[in-house]
Design a protein around this motif. Structure first.
Motif, PDB file in Angstrom:
ATOM      1  N   LEU A  24      35.621  48.711  39.527  1.00  0.00           N
ATOM      2  CA  LEU A  24      34.381  49.396  39.203  1.00  0.00           C
ATOM      3  C   LEU A  24      33.811  50.081  40.426  1.00  0.00           C
ATOM      4  N   ALA A  25      33.088  51.168  40.200  1.00  0.00           N
ATOM      5  CA  ALA A  25      32.445  51.926  41.281  1.00  0.00           C
ATOM      6  C   ALA A  25      31.021  51.420  41.495  1.00  0.00           C
ATOM      7  N   VAL A  26      30.622  51.286  42.765  1.00  0.00           N
ATOM      8  CA  VAL A  26      29.265  50.860  43.121  1.00  0.00           C
ATOM      9  C   VAL A  26      28.722  51.745  44.240  1.00  0.00           C
ATOM     10  N   ALA A  27      27.414  51.713  44.387  1.00  0.00           N
ATOM     11  CA  ALA A  27      26.759  52.514  45.429  1.00  0.00           C
ATOM     12  C   ALA A  27      26.565  51.733  46.726  1.00  0.00           C
ATOM     13  N   ASN A  28      26.483  50.391  46.643  1.00  0.00           N
ATOM     14  CA  ASN A  28      26.126  49.596  47.814  1.00  0.00           C
ATOM     15  C   ASN A  28      26.862  48.255  47.762  1.00  0.00           C
ATOM     16  N   ILE A  29      27.803  48.055  48.660  1.00  0.00           N
ATOM     17  CA  ILE A  29      28.625  46.831  48.676  1.00  0.00           C
ATOM     18  C   ILE A  29      27.776  45.596  48.960  1.00  0.00           C
ATOM     19  N   GLN A  30      26.842  45.681  49.902  1.00  0.00           N
ATOM     20  CA  GLN A  30      26.020  44.522  50.240  1.00  0.00           C
ATOM     21  C   GLN A  30      25.163  44.085  49.046  1.00  0.00           C
ATOM     22  N   ARG A  31      24.575  45.041  48.344  1.00  0.00           N
ATOM     23  CA  ARG A  31      23.774  44.732  47.157  1.00  0.00           C
ATOM     24  C   ARG A  31      24.634  44.069  46.081  1.00  0.00           C
ATOM     25  N   THR A  32      25.841  44.568  45.890  1.00  0.00           N
ATOM     26  CA  THR A  32      26.763  43.987  44.911  1.00  0.00           C
ATOM     27  C   THR A  32      27.111  42.563  45.305  1.00  0.00           C
ATOM     28  N   ASN A  33      27.403  42.329  46.568  1.00  0.00           N
ATOM     29  CA  ASN A  33      27.702  40.971  47.051  1.00  0.00           C
ATOM     30  C   ASN A  33      26.539  40.024  46.794  1.00  0.00           C
ATOM     31  N   ARG A  34      25.337  40.454  47.114  1.00  0.00           N
ATOM     32  CA  ARG A  34      24.154  39.599  46.889  1.00  0.00           C
ATOM     33  C   ARG A  34      23.985  39.260  45.416  1.00  0.00           C
ATOM     34  N   PHE A  35      24.091  40.259  44.543  1.00  0.00           N
ATOM     35  CA  PHE A  35      23.861  40.063  43.112  1.00  0.00           C
ATOM     36  C   PHE A  35      24.842  39.048  42.531  1.00  0.00           C
ATOM     37  N   TYR A  36      26.134  39.255  42.727  1.00  0.00           N
ATOM     38  CA  TYR A  36      27.129  38.367  42.110  1.00  0.00           C
ATOM     39  C   TYR A  36      27.190  37.008  42.802  1.00  0.00           C
ATOM     40  N   SER A  37      26.933  36.968  44.090  1.00  0.00           N
ATOM     41  CA  SER A  37      26.877  35.672  44.790  1.00  0.00           C
ATOM     42  C   SER A  37      25.691  34.853  44.296  1.00  0.00           C
ATOM     43  N   GLN A  38      24.543  35.498  44.111  1.00  0.00           N
ATOM     44  CA  GLN A  38      23.353  34.791  43.630  1.00  0.00           C
ATOM     45  C   GLN A  38      23.588  34.201  42.239  1.00  0.00           C
ATOM     46  N   LEU A  39      24.428  34.829  41.438  1.00  0.00           N
ATOM     47  CA  LEU A  39      24.743  34.312  40.106  1.00  0.00           C
ATOM     48  C   LEU A  39      25.831  33.247  40.134  1.00  0.00           C
ATOM     49  N   GLY A  40      26.414  32.979  41.302  1.00  0.00           N
ATOM     50  CA  GLY A  40      27.377  31.902  41.452  1.00  0.00           C
ATOM     51  C   GLY A  40      28.829  32.280  41.221  1.00  0.00           C
ATOM     52  N   PHE A  41      29.139  33.569  41.144  1.00  0.00           N
ATOM     53  CA  PHE A  41      30.534  33.962  40.974  1.00  0.00           C
ATOM     54  C   PHE A  41      31.270  33.800  42.302  1.00  0.00           C
ATOM     55  N   GLN A  42      32.552  33.483  42.209  1.00  0.00           N
ATOM     56  CA  GLN A  42      33.376  33.181  43.382  1.00  0.00           C
ATOM     57  C   GLN A  42      33.867  34.470  44.033  1.00  0.00           C
ATOM     58  N   PRO A  43      33.484  34.712  45.303  1.00  0.00           N
ATOM     59  CA  PRO A  43      34.004  35.909  45.974  1.00  0.00           C
ATOM     60  C   PRO A  43      35.493  35.761  46.269  1.00  0.00           C
ATOM     61  N   ASN A  44      36.188  36.847  46.164  1.00  0.00           N
ATOM     62  CA  ASN A  44      37.606  36.912  46.517  1.00  0.00           C
ATOM     63  C   ASN A  44      37.651  37.371  47.973  1.00  0.00           C
ATOM     64  N   SER A  45      37.412  36.447  48.889  1.00  0.00           N
ATOM     65  CA  SER A  45      37.132  36.767  50.295  1.00  0.00           C
ATOM     66  C   SER A  45      38.275  37.467  51.014  1.00  0.00           C
ATOM     67  N   GLU A  46      39.496  37.364  50.522  1.00  0.00           N
ATOM     68  CA  GLU A  46      40.627  38.019  51.185  1.00  0.00           C
ATOM     69  C   GLU A  46      40.522  39.543  51.106  1.00  0.00           C
ATOM     70  N   ILE A  47      39.742  40.042  50.171  1.00  0.00           N
ATOM     71  CA  ILE A  47      39.733  41.469  49.892  1.00  0.00           C
ATOM     72  C   ILE A  47      38.469  42.166  50.385  1.00  0.00           C
ATOM     73  N   ASN A  48      37.406  41.465  50.647  1.00  0.00           N
ATOM     74  CA  ASN A  48      36.129  42.088  50.982  1.00  0.00           C
ATOM     75  C   ASN A  48      36.203  42.925  52.252  1.00  0.00           C
ATOM     76  N   SER A  49      35.551  44.105  52.206  1.00  0.00           N
ATOM     77  CA  SER A  49      35.493  44.996  53.361  1.00  0.00           C
ATOM     78  C   SER A  49      34.226  45.847  53.236  1.00  0.00           C
ATOM     79  N   GLU A  50      34.079  46.827  54.098  1.00  0.00           N
ATOM     80  CA  GLU A  50      32.942  47.749  54.021  1.00  0.00           C
ATOM     81  C   GLU A  50      33.057  48.682  52.815  1.00  0.00           C
ATOM     82  N   GLU A  51      34.280  48.828  52.274  1.00  0.00           N
ATOM     83  CA  GLU A  51      34.526  49.758  51.180  1.00  0.00           C
ATOM     84  C   GLU A  51      34.640  49.091  49.817  1.00  0.00           C
TER      85      GLU A  51
END
Length: 132
Positions: A10-37
């Motif tokens: 999916l396309a998003v405008a802001n990676i940090q905002r997306t991280n905050r939203f889904y982390s706050q809901l308790g979804f598991q980040p796939n940390s191997e893939i996270n980057s600035e993009e």
């Protein structure tokens, strides 16, 4: 043909905002893939992966124009709940995390659901269906 796995991009405008939203809901980040993009999260017991890319990056990489989510939706992802009460708890958590509730909880057949979108407009519903 056989496919090994399916995931969503999916396309998003802001990676940090997306991280905050889904982390706050308790979804598991796939940390191997996270980057600035991009960032990535695992959903549900079967670990369905949704990757979130900066819009300009995914458009460039796929040579595709993504729709404006303020004028329509691309798909609806359904999240299962174990009870009506859990649907209501999800509704409150999503509201508190900054999601937009587009349909308040309502009965549908034997089930109970509501519809929301994340800060970028991606649409989900949380559904309780007895026996599911």
């Amino acid at each position: 043909m056989k496919t090994k796995q399916i995931w969503a991009n999916l396309a998003v405008a802001n990676i940090q905002r997306t991280n905050r939203f889904y982390s706050q809901l308790g979804f598991q980040p796939n940390s191997e893939i996270n980057s600035e993009e991009m960032t990535s999260f695992s959903f549900g017991e079967n670990h369905f992966i949704i990757n979130f890319f900066l819009k300009e990056i995914i458009q460039k990489n796929t040579k595709t124009e993504f729709i404006d989510l303020t004028t329509g939706i691309e798909t609806v992802f359904s999240l299962s709940a174990d009870s009506r009460n859990e649907v209501d708890e999800w509704r409150e958590a999503i509201q508190n995390a900054g999601g937009k509730i587009s349909a308040e909880p309502y009965e549908i057949g034997q089930g109970y659901t509501f519809v929301f979108s994340d800060p970028d407009g991606h649409t989900f519903n949380v559904l309780y269906w007895p026996g599911m």
